[in-house]
Design a protein around this motif. Structure first.
Motif, PDB file in Angstrom:
ATOM      1  N   ASN A 150       0.533   2.850  12.610  1.00  0.00           N
ATOM      2  CA  ASN A 150       0.118   1.490  12.265  1.00  0.00           C
ATOM      3  C   ASN A 150       1.058   0.457  12.885  1.00  0.00           C
ATOM      4  OD1 ASN A 150      -2.041   2.393  10.789  1.00  0.00           O
ATOM      5  ND2 ASN A 150      -1.178   1.924   8.791  1.00  0.00           N
ATOM      6  N   ARG A 151       2.357   0.751  12.840  1.00  0.00           N
ATOM      7  CA  ARG A 151       3.328  -0.186  13.422  1.00  0.00           C
ATOM      8  C   ARG A 151       3.057  -0.405  14.908  1.00  0.00           C
ATOM      9  NH1 ARG A 151       7.315  -0.562  16.611  1.00  0.00           N
ATOM     10  NH2 ARG A 151       7.198   1.644  17.179  1.00  0.00           N
ATOM     11  N   ILE A 154      -0.110  -2.496  15.361  1.00  0.00           N
ATOM     12  CA  ILE A 154       0.161  -3.903  15.068  1.00  0.00           C
ATOM     13  C   ILE A 154       0.896  -4.552  16.232  1.00  0.00           C
ATOM     14  CG2 ILE A 154       1.484  -5.461  13.586  1.00  0.00           C
ATOM     15  CD1 ILE A 154       0.897  -3.521  11.258  1.00  0.00           C
ATOM     16  N   HIS A 226      11.804  -9.947   5.477  1.00  0.00           N
ATOM     17  CA  HIS A 226      10.473  -9.330   5.431  1.00  0.00           C
ATOM     18  C   HIS A 226       9.629  -9.652   6.666  1.00  0.00           C
ATOM     19  CE1 HIS A 226      11.187  -9.702   0.859  1.00  0.00           C
ATOM     20  NE2 HIS A 226      11.490  -8.478   1.254  1.00  0.00           N
ATOM     21  N   ARG A 231       7.813 -10.042  15.683  1.00  0.00           N
ATOM     22  CA  ARG A 231       6.565  -9.712  15.001  1.00  0.00           C
ATOM     23  C   ARG A 231       6.084 -10.938  14.262  1.00  0.00           C
ATOM     24  NH1 ARG A 231       6.027  -4.605  12.728  1.00  0.00           N
ATOM     25  NH2 ARG A 231       4.303  -5.559  11.603  1.00  0.00           N
ATOM     26  N   THR A 233       3.455 -10.415  11.840  1.00  0.00           N
ATOM     27  CA  THR A 233       2.826  -9.856  10.658  1.00  0.00           C
ATOM     28  C   THR A 233       3.938  -9.442   9.700  1.00  0.00           C
ATOM     29  OG1 THR A 233       0.989  -8.990  11.981  1.00  0.00           O
ATOM     30  CG2 THR A 233       1.252  -8.091   9.776  1.00  0.00           C
ATOM     31  N   THR A 235       6.324  -7.539   7.341  1.00  0.00           N
ATOM     32  CA  THR A 235       6.610  -6.109   7.234  1.00  0.00           C
ATOM     33  C   THR A 235       6.674  -5.655   5.787  1.00  0.00           C
ATOM     34  OG1 THR A 235       8.994  -6.532   7.307  1.00  0.00           O
ATOM     35  CG2 THR A 235       7.887  -6.106   9.399  1.00  0.00           C
ATOM     36  N   ASN A 236       6.902  -6.588   4.871  1.00  0.00           N
ATOM     37  CA  ASN A 236       7.012  -6.254   3.456  1.00  0.00           C
ATOM     38  C   ASN A 236       7.129  -7.551   2.672  1.00  0.00           C
ATOM     39  OD1 ASN A 236       7.213  -4.755   1.123  1.00  0.00           O
ATOM     40  ND2 ASN A 236       8.876  -3.465   1.862  1.00  0.00           N
ATOM     41  N   SER A 350      -4.340  -6.777  12.181  1.00  0.00           N
ATOM     42  CA  SER A 350      -2.903  -6.600  11.968  1.00  0.00           C
ATOM     43  C   SER A 350      -2.563  -6.666  10.485  1.00  0.00           C
ATOM     44  CB  SER A 350      -2.117  -7.679  12.722  1.00  0.00           C
ATOM     45  OG  SER A 350      -2.233  -7.525  14.112  1.00  0.00           O
ATOM     46  N   GLN A 354      -1.129  -3.675   8.113  1.00  0.00           N
ATOM     47  CA  GLN A 354       0.112  -3.821   7.370  1.00  0.00           C
ATOM     48  C   GLN A 354      -0.113  -3.548   5.892  1.00  0.00           C
ATOM     49  OE1 GLN A 354       3.265  -4.257   8.646  1.00  0.00           O
ATOM     50  NE2 GLN A 354       3.735  -3.682   6.536  1.00  0.00           N
ATOM     51  N   THR A 357      -0.054   0.062   5.519  1.00  0.00           N
ATOM     52  CA  THR A 357       1.321   0.536   5.653  1.00  0.00           C
ATOM     53  C   THR A 357       2.106   0.343   4.364  1.00  0.00           C
ATOM     54  OG1 THR A 357       1.332   0.112   8.039  1.00  0.00           O
ATOM     55  CG2 THR A 357       3.479   0.169   6.930  1.00  0.00           C
ATOM     56  N   THR A 358       1.882  -0.776   3.697  1.00  0.00           N
ATOM     57  CA  THR A 358       2.583  -1.037   2.433  1.00  0.00           C
ATOM     58  C   THR A 358       2.214   0.002   1.383  1.00  0.00           C
ATOM     59  OG1 THR A 358       2.634  -3.418   2.902  1.00  0.00           O
ATOM     60  CG2 THR A 358       2.957  -2.750   0.614  1.00  0.00           C
TER      61      THR A 358
END
Length: 392
Positions: A150-151, A154, A226, A231, A233, A235-236, A350, A354, A357-358
């Motif tokens: 996924n990373r 993205i 985060h 990037r 998008t 990340t967290n 994207s 993400q 991914t979370t």
């Protein structure tokens, strides 16, 4: 679990030692060989000193004791300890196990935390048979492989968006540009029908603040940590119940821009309503200008301008009163609409990836300590349904 055994880290490693020193002049922004320090990739170089699979343990600095699994060819610096399992053990399992052991506690230097390889070698481990190690590593690895996939997707989506922006608004090679002549302007040639304007013509800065203690505890809370490097998008994110100081409010579709010099490369499109660090500038694009605003402030030229015009000595900060006057080429509404139609699906995908991914990261973090300690019997575990749900 009666077949689990006690061993020391040094006894189960075929290699346990630090990498070699490398100077900053030999580390570049791009290249074939990644350079690993205590907290991941520092850059790239031309010569490797490792090939295979290993657990990388951060040896010094703020990330002392940080552990990651690596497979490939790399240059390991003196700030990284390389641990490779012997043939009777599984290296990826070893990396997962070490990541739960809070190795940073072993640092013996208060001013500059550092890990001794000798101390690491003496650390006791509780290990299952090799086949069980492999099964645990395969389960956790399948989740991490999905996260990494996924990373990369993205990253490609964001690179595509940037490339389209440069083509349309830097090189003026948008669909139909062949029929539009370039005309002179005070800021250089521009397509006929376009105009030069300033950034504040397409977005406004928002300064509404909120006390996290007065919000729903689950309110998404975004810090600059985060937002990934290069990037846009997220990340967290955290939740409001994890912070106490006042934060800035933002809405879905706003653009968050890190205003402290080390974080000027931190730019993100907000996928939801929430609150963020006051070290960010919250930009609210005018209707129709969201994608354009995001990619404009993400551009290398704008970031360089923010750095050059920042104020302060110890911690320079960007000044919106200066940034708002950044000159931008504004196209006719039909060109702008076509650009949004091209970019929006890339951004939406994207954000969706993400989100997956979370969920996957939460699943991995939930399973990891239970699997490597034997709390969950790996022989009865079936993750098929959970992984399918995470992909949905």
């Amino acid at each position: 679990m009666s077949d689990w055994r006690e061993e020391s880290l040094g006894a189960v490693c075929s290699r346990l030692r630090s990498g070699s020193g490398i100077t900053s002049k030999d580390i570049h922004q791009s290249g074939e060989v990644p350079v690993f320090g205590g907290n991941g990739i520092r850059g790239y170089t031309s010569e490797a000193n490792f090939s295979g699979e290993c657990a990388i343990i951060g040896r010094q600095g703020a990330y002392c004791g940080n552990v990651r699994y690596f497979r490939g060819t790399a240059r390991m610096s003196e700030h990284a300890v390389v641990a490779c399992a012997d043939p009777e053990n599984d290296t990826r399992f070893l990396a997962y196990l070490l990541s739960t052991m809070n190795l940073g506690r072993l640092s013996g230097q208060a001013a500059q935390p550092g890990l001794s390889v000798k101390v690491l070698a003496r650390q006791p481990l509780r290990l299952p048979p090799l086949e069980t190690q492999r099964r645990i590593a395969a389960i956790l690895g399948s989740i991490d492989d999905l996260i990494e996939n996924n990373r990369r997707r993205i990253e490609l989506l964001e690179q595509m968006a940037q490339a389209i922006y440069r083509e349309w608004f830097v090189h003026f090679r948008y669909p139909g540009h062949e029929n539009d002549e370039l005309v002179d302007s005070p800021l250089g040639p521009i397509p006929s029908g376009w105009e030069w304007d300033t950034l504040d013509a397409v977005c406004s800065v928002r300064t509404d603040s909120a006390d996290p203690r007065q919000l729903d505890p689950a309110t998404p809370t975004v810090g600059l940590e985060h937002i990934g490097r290069q990037r846009f998008t997220l990340t967290n994110w955290d939740q409001a119940n994890s912070v106490a100081s006042r934060k800035l409010r933002f809405e879905k579709g706003d653009v968050l821009f890190g205003k402290i010099r080390p974080y000027f490369h931190k730019v993100a499109l907000a996928p939801f309503d929430g609150i963020c660090s006051s070290d960010a500038i919250v930009l609210r694009p005018t209707d129709g200008w969201s994608e354009f605003t995001l990619l404009t402030v993400f551009s290398d030229a704008f970031v360089a301008h923010a750095v050059a015009t920042s104020n302060g000595t110890k911690m320079p900060r960007a000044d919106w009163k200066v940034l708002r006057s950044w000159a931008i080429p504004t196209p006719p509404i039909d060109t702008l609409s076509a650009f949004g139609s091209r970019i929006r699906p890339l951004l939406d995908l994207s954000v969706s990836l993400q989100g997956q991914t979370t969920v996957l990261a939460h699943l991995r973090d939930l399973l990891l300590p239970k699997l490597v300690t034997g709390e969950i019997d790996v022989s009865t575990l079936d993750l098929g349904g959970a992984l399918e749900k995470a992909r949905a």
